[in-house]
Design a protein around this motif. Structure first.
Motif, PDB file in Angstrom:
ATOM      1  N   ASP A 112       1.104   7.201  -6.119  1.00  0.00           N
ATOM      2  CA  ASP A 112       0.142   7.952  -6.845  1.00  0.00           C
ATOM      3  C   ASP A 112      -1.254   7.340  -7.558  1.00  0.00           C
ATOM      4  O   ASP A 112      -1.807   7.922  -8.590  1.00  0.00           O
ATOM      5  CB  ASP A 112      -0.298   9.162  -6.830  1.00  0.00           C
ATOM      6  CG  ASP A 112      -1.197   9.883  -6.853  1.00  0.00           C
ATOM      7  OD1 ASP A 112      -2.182  10.218  -5.657  1.00  0.00           O
ATOM      8  OD2 ASP A 112      -1.791  10.849  -7.324  1.00  0.00           O
ATOM      9  N   VAL A 153      -6.701  -0.777  -6.898  1.00  0.00           N
ATOM     10  CA  VAL A 153      -5.282  -0.713  -6.474  1.00  0.00           C
ATOM     11  C   VAL A 153      -5.855  -2.046  -5.058  1.00  0.00           C
ATOM     12  O   VAL A 153      -4.841  -2.554  -4.840  1.00  0.00           O
ATOM     13  CB  VAL A 153      -5.267   0.545  -5.691  1.00  0.00           C
ATOM     14  CG1 VAL A 153      -3.811   0.880  -4.402  1.00  0.00           C
ATOM     15  CG2 VAL A 153      -4.669   1.977  -6.984  1.00  0.00           C
ATOM     16  N   ALA A 170      -6.579   2.153   4.282  1.00  0.00           N
ATOM     17  CA  ALA A 170      -7.175   2.805   3.376  1.00  0.00           C
ATOM     18  C   ALA A 170      -8.546   2.908   3.484  1.00  0.00           C
ATOM     19  O   ALA A 170      -8.934   4.244   3.029  1.00  0.00           O
ATOM     20  CB  ALA A 170      -7.317   1.513   2.397  1.00  0.00           C
ATOM     21  N   TRP A 215       0.968  -0.411   0.070  1.00  0.00           N
ATOM     22  CA  TRP A 215      -0.232   0.110  -0.256  1.00  0.00           C
ATOM     23  C   TRP A 215       0.818   1.460  -0.165  1.00  0.00           C
ATOM     24  O   TRP A 215       0.346   2.059  -1.076  1.00  0.00           O
ATOM     25  CB  TRP A 215      -0.936  -0.257   1.449  1.00  0.00           C
ATOM     26  CG  TRP A 215      -2.152   0.569   0.958  1.00  0.00           C
ATOM     27  CD1 TRP A 215      -1.816   2.095   2.298  1.00  0.00           C
ATOM     28  CD2 TRP A 215      -3.081   1.383   0.559  1.00  0.00           C
ATOM     29  NE1 TRP A 215      -3.107   2.908   1.479  1.00  0.00           N
ATOM     30  CE2 TRP A 215      -3.501   2.082   0.875  1.00  0.00           C
ATOM     31  CE3 TRP A 215      -3.647   0.623  -0.808  1.00  0.00           C
ATOM     32  CZ2 TRP A 215      -4.663   2.769  -0.178  1.00  0.00           C
ATOM     33  CZ3 TRP A 215      -5.227   0.445  -0.871  1.00  0.00           C
ATOM     34  CH2 TRP A 215      -5.631   2.003  -1.015  1.00  0.00           C
ATOM     35  N   GLY A 216       1.996   1.681   0.498  1.00  0.00           N
ATOM     36  CA  GLY A 216       2.868   2.244   0.744  1.00  0.00           C
ATOM     37  C   GLY A 216       3.715   2.438  -0.911  1.00  0.00           C
ATOM     38  O   GLY A 216       3.438   3.778  -0.699  1.00  0.00           O
ATOM     39  N   GLN A 217       4.288   1.278  -1.618  1.00  0.00           N
ATOM     40  CA  GLN A 217       4.367   1.668  -2.539  1.00  0.00           C
ATOM     41  C   GLN A 217       3.681   2.372  -3.734  1.00  0.00           C
ATOM     42  O   GLN A 217       3.743   2.873  -4.898  1.00  0.00           O
ATOM     43  CB  GLN A 217       4.983   0.041  -3.607  1.00  0.00           C
ATOM     44  CG  GLN A 217       5.320   0.300  -4.479  1.00  0.00           C
ATOM     45  CD  GLN A 217       6.906   1.376  -4.127  1.00  0.00           C
ATOM     46  OE1 GLN A 217       7.496   1.034  -4.276  1.00  0.00           O
ATOM     47  NE2 GLN A 217       6.630   2.433  -4.857  1.00  0.00           N
ATOM     48  N   ALA A 218       2.597   1.962  -3.159  1.00  0.00           N
ATOM     49  CA  ALA A 218       1.218   2.056  -4.612  1.00  0.00           C
ATOM     50  C   ALA A 218       0.748   3.726  -4.256  1.00  0.00           C
ATOM     51  O   ALA A 218       0.617   4.904  -4.914  1.00  0.00           O
ATOM     52  CB  ALA A 218      -0.282   1.123  -4.938  1.00  0.00           C
ATOM     53  N   THR A 219       0.651   3.786  -2.015  1.00  0.00           N
ATOM     54  CA  THR A 219       0.863   4.885  -2.365  1.00  0.00           C
ATOM     55  C   THR A 219       1.599   7.073  -2.813  1.00  0.00           C
ATOM     56  O   THR A 219       1.639   7.290  -3.064  1.00  0.00           O
ATOM     57  CB  THR A 219       0.826   5.562  -0.988  1.00  0.00           C
ATOM     58  OG1 THR A 219      -0.340   5.013  -0.547  1.00  0.00           O
ATOM     59  CG2 THR A 219       0.475   7.365  -0.362  1.00  0.00           C
ATOM     60  N   GLN A 242      -9.420   3.981  -6.164  1.00  0.00           N
ATOM     61  CA  GLN A 242      -9.039   2.972  -5.020  1.00  0.00           C
ATOM     62  C   GLN A 242      -8.708   1.750  -5.315  1.00  0.00           C
ATOM     63  O   GLN A 242      -8.104   1.123  -4.656  1.00  0.00           O
ATOM     64  CB  GLN A 242      -9.415   4.015  -4.134  1.00  0.00           C
ATOM     65  CG  GLN A 242      -8.660   5.318  -3.799  1.00  0.00           C
ATOM     66  CD  GLN A 242      -9.834   5.679  -2.741  1.00  0.00           C
ATOM     67  OE1 GLN A 242     -11.228   5.658  -2.731  1.00  0.00           O
ATOM     68  NE2 GLN A 242      -8.979   7.007  -2.791  1.00  0.00           N
TER      69      GLN A 242
END
Length: 564
Positions: free
Chosen positions: A73, A103, A132, A66-70, A100
């Protein structure tokens, strides 16, 4: 001595301690065992209803992904291609945009490939909902299907191009060398269902020829084995016919990412995609290439090369017998390298022996039937058809010599192995590879190393067929649009996982494989402690469980440790 509670006054305030009296050098002396605090503190402890409650969830893998996807962006890049309503608003379901939701699907696909129906139950065992900011219990299969419907299949290429551009910018990927390969995935779509066109019957690489399948072409980078391009195509299309379409799309993708004049790129692919027409398409696309040819189709080159093989030292220290020449082929001058691999030769010989044994058993069974009391009475034409069916397969007709004889009105077979042909195959043809390139300036060692790198694309497909990580299956979609969005989520999940692997290696953390990385990350768990607070209100705090020696470096690498 038995411990006792004593009072002690400090600056006018009374405190209690548990003390124990011990003799030291023959004299009694008090030792404090515990400080109990002031009377009101003791009263609160006595009136406390009970110990706090604990809940442990999987945290490391979902938090890192999730951090990599954030950081990319990713949700915004997807939402930028989703059609809006008349007021310019994105469709929201359960408080989530389509980006979202996709992802979340990609993170789940990377961690635990499951159906959309099983997503909520799995996600509730992780910290993904908290990260999330959504109640994952409400994310049903219908939610995913509705959100997937809002993403047009025609926009997926633009989304992927935006994602790749962001990855190249952040990771500073040099697109000097790309690796290409294809595979297929079988489905359980009903054969009588006329709606899906992409799922068709064809030659399945997992031997499920009885099922409908779709094909997937993938281009990965040299650095980090990152997927930079994918194409979903009909399951009945041969790979060599898909290749020209891929070339055009890859050239377009390079222009989208690097501008109208992208840097020189070398595409590496195997001999299954090589023909006169495809090589012309490669030249037209403005791409350099390193590929291979089928050795048996170039006997004159092999005859020229075999006496001239000379050892070539690779950067690893390995020595490979090779011969290099520059010759015209299909209207263009190309550099050709003939090399011999003993490992390849040994594998081909094993495969040949297996095929010979299989044919020998079939011929023995046919012979036994002819020698039976009521056997050997058919026609010669019928027997020739049976023998021809048995000898189907590469090299079999030249290696096995079967003579049909008739004695006493009965048919029989005389079988022998052509020793001369066997010697020629195993000593002169097996173990040989013929490499082809237009990069004339590269050394022979560099060409060999570059072609061997094509295994990166093959490894990507092995990892995407791993049921524990990023597997494209199971997939329960049966419309073309849903299948395409599902494949996109799988590729994005794989991209996120490979970015984590790249980041870990850059930090000096030893990672054997994506599966090993996920296993170590999944061992990092988050504990939610619910304690009674003031005025009866519960107080919630979160902390990580004790980290193992393998998980601690990853927790530091992906910033999973709580702030001090």
């Amino acid at each position: 001595m038995v411990p006792s509670i004593v009072a002690k006054t400090v600056r006018g305030r009374k405190y209690y301690q548990i003390v124990e009296s011990r003799r030291v050098h023959g004299r009694p002396r008090s030792f404090v065992l515990a400080h109990l605090g002031r009377p009101e503190t003791l009263l609160a402890r006595v009136q406390q209803p009970g110990p706090g409650r604990f809940r442990s969830v999987a945290h490391g893998a979902v938090a890192a992904l999730w951090g990599q996807a954030t950081a990319l962006d990713l949700a915004a890049l997807i939402d930028a291609q989703v059609p809006r309503d008349r007021r310019g608003r994105l469709p929201l379901r359960a408080g989530l945009t389509p980006g979202q939701t996709l992802v979340l699907a990609a993170v789940a696909r990377a961690c635990r490939p499951l159906s959309k129906r099983a997503f909520a139950a799995w996600a509730q065992t992780t910290s993904l909902g908290r990260l999330a900011g959504v109640d994952v219990a409400k994310l049903t299969s219908q939610h995913f299907w509705d959100q997937m419907d809002t993403v047009p299949a025609a926009r997926l290429a633009a989304i992927e191009a935006a994602v790749v551009r962001r990855v190249v910018e952040q990771e500073r990927i040099a697109p000097d060398t790309l690796f290409y390969d294809t595979t297929n995935f079988f489905t359980f779509i009903d054969s009588t269902n006329p709606r899906p066109t992409v799922a068709q019957r064809g030659h399945n690489k997992q031997q499920r020829h009885d099922l409908r399948q779709f094909g997937l072409a993938l281009v990965v980078s040299r650095e980090g084995q990152l997927p930079l391009f994918h194409l979903l195509y009909n399951g009945d299309r041969p790979d060599v016919r898909v290749f020209p379409e891929v070339l055009t799309s890859v050239r377009t993708r390079l222009e989208q990412v690097f501008g109208a004049t992208p840097p020189p790129v070398t595409l590496i692919y195997d001999k299954g995609n090589v023909s006169r027409a495809t090589q012309a398409a490669v030249t037209e696309a403005g791409l350099h290439y390193v590929s291979s040819l089928v050795p048996s189709q170039h006997p004159a080159l092999l005859a020229e090369a075999l006496p001239r093989l000379a050892p070539v030292r690779l950067p690893t220290g390995e020595e490979v017998p090779a011969y290099r020449t520059r010759q015209p082929l299909w209207g263009q001058e190309r550099t050709l390298v003939v090399l011999r691999s003993e490992r390849l030769r040994a594998g081909q010989v094993r495969g040949l022996h297996q095929q010979l044994s299989k044919r020998a058993r079939a011929l023995a069974a046919l012979t036994a039937g002819l020698e039976a009391p009521r056997g050997g009475r058919g026609t010669r034409a019928g027997l020739e058809r049976q023998v021809a069916e048995i000898l189907r397969g590469q090299h079999m007709r030249r290696l096995l010599q079967v003579e049909i004889l008739q004695e006493g009105g009965r048919w029989r077979l005389a079988t022998a192995v052509n020793a001369t042909e066997y010697q020629r195959l195993t000593q002169e043809q097996f173990g040989l590879r013929v490499l082809m390139t237009d990069r004339h300036e590269l050394s022979t060692a560099d060409l060999i190393v570059a072609y061997r790198g094509q295994s990166r694309a093959e490894r990507s497909f092995r990892e995407m067929k791993d049921p524990a990580t990023c597997s494209v299956r199971p997939q329960y979609h049966w419309t073309d649009q849903k299948i395409q969005v599902h494949a996109f989520c799988c590729v994005v999940g794989y991209l996120l996982l490979k970015l984590l692997e790249r980041r870990a290696r850059q930090a000096g953390v030893a990672v054997r494989s994506p599966r090993a990385l996920l296993r170590a990350l999944q061992a990092i768990r988050e504990v939610m402690v619910i304690e009674p607070g003031p005025r009866g209100r519960p107080r919630v705090r979160r902390q990580l469980e004790e980290l193992s020696p393998a998980s601690a470096p990853l927790a530091r690498c992906f910033d999973l440790l709580p702030n001090p």
